[in-house]
Design an enzyme around this catalytic site. Structure first.
Site, PDB file in Angstrom:
ATOM      1  N   PHE A 104      14.347  34.239  11.153  1.00  0.00           N
ATOM      2  CA  PHE A 104      15.453  34.655  12.014  1.00  0.00           C
ATOM      3  C   PHE A 104      14.901  34.845  13.419  1.00  0.00           C
ATOM      4  O   PHE A 104      14.063  35.710  13.651  1.00  0.00           O
ATOM      5  CB  PHE A 104      16.127  35.951  11.547  1.00  0.00           C
ATOM      6  CG  PHE A 104      17.274  36.307  12.451  1.00  0.00           C
ATOM      7  CD1 PHE A 104      18.547  35.792  12.231  1.00  0.00           C
ATOM      8  CD2 PHE A 104      17.077  37.111  13.567  1.00  0.00           C
ATOM      9  CE1 PHE A 104      19.596  36.081  13.103  1.00  0.00           C
ATOM     10  CE2 PHE A 104      18.122  37.402  14.435  1.00  0.00           C
ATOM     11  CZ  PHE A 104      19.392  36.887  14.205  1.00  0.00           C
TER      12      PHE A 104
ATOM     13  N   ASP B  28       6.981  36.106  17.082  1.00  0.00           N
ATOM     14  CA  ASP B  28       8.219  36.774  17.452  1.00  0.00           C
ATOM     15  C   ASP B  28       8.131  38.216  16.952  1.00  0.00           C
ATOM     16  O   ASP B  28       8.299  38.484  15.766  1.00  0.00           O
ATOM     17  CB  ASP B  28       9.406  36.029  16.836  1.00  0.00           C
ATOM     18  CG  ASP B  28      10.746  36.653  17.225  1.00  0.00           C
ATOM     19  OD1 ASP B  28      10.746  37.783  17.768  1.00  0.00           O
ATOM     20  OD2 ASP B  28      11.787  36.015  16.972  1.00  0.00           O
TER      21      ASP B  28
ATOM     22  N   LYS C 211      14.537  43.904  21.793  1.00  0.00           N
ATOM     23  CA  LYS C 211      15.035  45.100  21.106  1.00  0.00           C
ATOM     24  C   LYS C 211      14.496  46.415  21.701  1.00  0.00           C
ATOM     25  O   LYS C 211      15.016  46.853  22.715  1.00  0.00           O
ATOM     26  CB  LYS C 211      14.775  44.978  19.605  1.00  0.00           C
ATOM     27  CG  LYS C 211      15.636  43.849  19.001  1.00  0.00           C
ATOM     28  CD  LYS C 211      15.830  43.926  17.517  1.00  0.00           C
ATOM     29  CE  LYS C 211      16.948  42.995  17.086  1.00  0.00           C
ATOM     30  NZ  LYS C 211      16.507  41.776  16.393  1.00  0.00           N
TER      31      LYS C 211
HETATM   32  C1  LIG Z   1      16.995  40.377  16.670  1.00  0.00           C
HETATM   33  C2  LIG Z   1      15.994  39.318  16.676  1.00  0.00           C
HETATM   34  C3  LIG Z   1      16.078  38.244  17.573  1.00  0.00           C
HETATM   35  C4  LIG Z   1      17.256  38.029  18.491  1.00  0.00           C
HETATM   36  O1  LIG Z   1      17.449  39.069  19.390  1.00  0.00           O
HETATM   37  P1  LIG Z   1      18.862  39.240  20.126  1.00  0.00           P
HETATM   38  O2  LIG Z   1      18.602  40.289  21.161  1.00  0.00           O
HETATM   39  O3  LIG Z   1      19.862  39.648  19.093  1.00  0.00           O
HETATM   40  O4  LIG Z   1      19.201  37.909  20.727  1.00  0.00           O
HETATM   41  C5  LIG Z   1      15.054  37.319  17.568  1.00  0.00           C
HETATM   42  N1  LIG Z   1      14.011  37.439  16.732  1.00  0.00           N
HETATM   43  C6  LIG Z   1      13.895  38.462  15.870  1.00  0.00           C
HETATM   44  C7  LIG Z   1      12.702  38.544  14.986  1.00  0.00           C
HETATM   45  C8  LIG Z   1      14.891  39.425  15.785  1.00  0.00           C
HETATM   46  O5  LIG Z   1      14.803  40.410  14.888  1.00  0.00           O
END
Ligand SMILES: *Cc1c(COP(=O)(O)O)cnc(C)c1O
Length: 411
Positions: A152, A237, A266
């Site tokens: 994700f 990520d 985040k």
């Molecule tokens: C939440 C998330 C995203 C996307 O972030 P948004 O601010 O919702 O666009 C990307 N990678 C990971 C691992 C995430 O948990």
């Protein structure tokens, strides 16, 4: 002229009316629990009827430091009184210190500031392709990136192009080419997918949305070695796993692995604003030149003030240590439930994915029952729940939440 003053004050609207309004007027791309938050502080949310809930999701880790954290709110309030937005057409006195300090926290040289997590991932993909084409020498238009099954990374068209979740993809094609999916946790499959066109590997060090999947020990180090030996960028990520959640600054730290690029988001926004970044060394991020990439809001002074505060808070190590200690407690409590309705517990630090016996109901059913008992958690796929409370939570509050969870499993 007559004025209807009844419309100049906010009427008191019930939870069910709020939910009805969202059903009527907001796009239906979410299916939230029937809780309407009105105020929050620390680990607690209060709804419009005054009911209190212990937040065990923390905005998917965007609220790592608690709701309305004092230090963060003070920084935002101060900055609101000074300067909020310049665009990158001009400098602000906030961007330099933010980038310097975030780079230092990451042990890197440069920061590319963006807003949302998906934008950070998109930006990392663009940087990797540019680097691959200009530095590695991959023929233009042929760069490939290897990703993990169950990933994700966000919701943009390019990012869902390499998702393997049919719900995230169906109907959204045509997709962006140039991605290869291999099983998560399998370094040999990763090696087999890398060839001369490969510019990057993009993975979550711990897969969040997939159910808090921790890879086997040795996996990330093997991927690191593979990337180094094949001249491929390792992009981790850490948008959800990073910035204290797992008991270390980055999840990669658990295995002493340093990627070439981090994507962060985040918690970087302190629970206040969307703030994201790609962080790396100048031999990689330096491939971007004026005009080649940008964002109107990226690196704005308000975001930079918040981001700097978050970086300073993490600089003390307090939050990482607290997440580690509380996480040990949380995982201990969850492990006691294995066999009593829980079939598996995964995660690190204050981050837990919990598989529940499907005969007890779906994850969503259980989250509803938990909410009725004052605990807000979130299901992922099927019968998996996740617990990721703000790091300000206390041991007693974790115990209380776990008591509620045990009660829900036994009703
Ligand atoms: C939440 C998330 C995203 C996307 O972030 P948004 O601010 O919702 O666009 C990307 N990678 C990971 C691992 C995430 O948990």
């Amino acid at each position: 002229m007559t004025v209807d003053i009844t419309h100049s004050v906010d009427p008191i609207i019930s939870s069910s009316e709020h939910i009805g309004m969202v059903d009527d007027f907001a796009a239906h791309n979410y299916s939230p629990l029937p809780v309407v938050a009105a105020t929050a502080e620390g680990a607690w949310i209060t709804d419009v009827e005054g009911r209190r809930y212990l937040d065990c999701l923390a905005g998917y880790s965007a609220i790592n430091f608690g709701h309305r954290n004092r230090e963060i709110i003070a920084a935002v309030t101060d900055q609101l009184g000074r300067l909020t937005l310049t665009s990158r057409a001009f400098h602000s006195d906030r961007l330099g210190p933010f980038c310097r300090d975030l780079a230092a926290l990451c042990g890197k040289e440069m920061v590319l500031p963006m807003n949302t997590g998906a934008e950070a991932v998109e930006s990392a993909i663009k940087v990797a392709r540019k680097w691959g084409t200009e530095v590695k020498g991959v023929p233009a238009g042929q760069a490939s990136i290897v990703v993990a099954a169950g990933n994700f990374h966000g919701r943009t068209t390019t990012i869902v192009s390499f998702s393997d979740d049919p719900v995230a993809r169906t109907g959204f094609g045509p997709f962006t080419p140039g991605f290869r999916i291999v099983p998560f946790g399998d370094a040999e499959a990763m090696a087999a997918a890398i060839d001369d066109t490969t510019v990057a590997v993009l993975i979550e060090p711990i897969q969040g949305e997939a159910g808090i999947i921790v890879p086997p020990d040795g996996y990330l180090a093997a991927v690191r070695e593979l990337c180094t030996s094949t001249n491929v960028l390792m992009i981790c990520d850490e948008i959800q796993s990073g910035l204290g959640r797992t008991g270390t600054t980055f999840a990669c730290d658990h295995w002493d692995v340093v990627p070439d690029l981090y994507t962060l988001g985040k918690a970087l926004g302190g629970g206040v604003l969307p703030v994201s970044a790609v962080v790396g060394d100048s031999n990689v991020l330096g491939v971007l030149r004026p005009g080649e990439h940008g964002s109107t809001f990226g690196g704005n002074p308000l975001a930079a003030a918040v981001g700097s505060t978050v970086v300073h808070m993490l600089g003390t190590g307090y939050w990482q240590d607290r997440a580690a200690t509380l996480g040990t407690h949380l995982h201990g409590r969850l492990h006691e439930l294995i066999g009593g309705g829980v079939t598996a517990v995964r995660g690190l630090g204050l981050w837990a994915g919990v598989d529940v016996d499907p005969t007890l109901g779906t994850g969503k059913d259980l989250c509803k029952k938990l909410a009725e008992r004052g605990v807000l958690a979130k299901d992922t796929h099927g019968s998996t729940l996740r617990f990721a409370p703000p790091i300000v939570i206390t041991t007693d509050e974790i115990d209380w939440a776990m008591d509620q969870f045990a009660a829900v499993l036994h009703t």
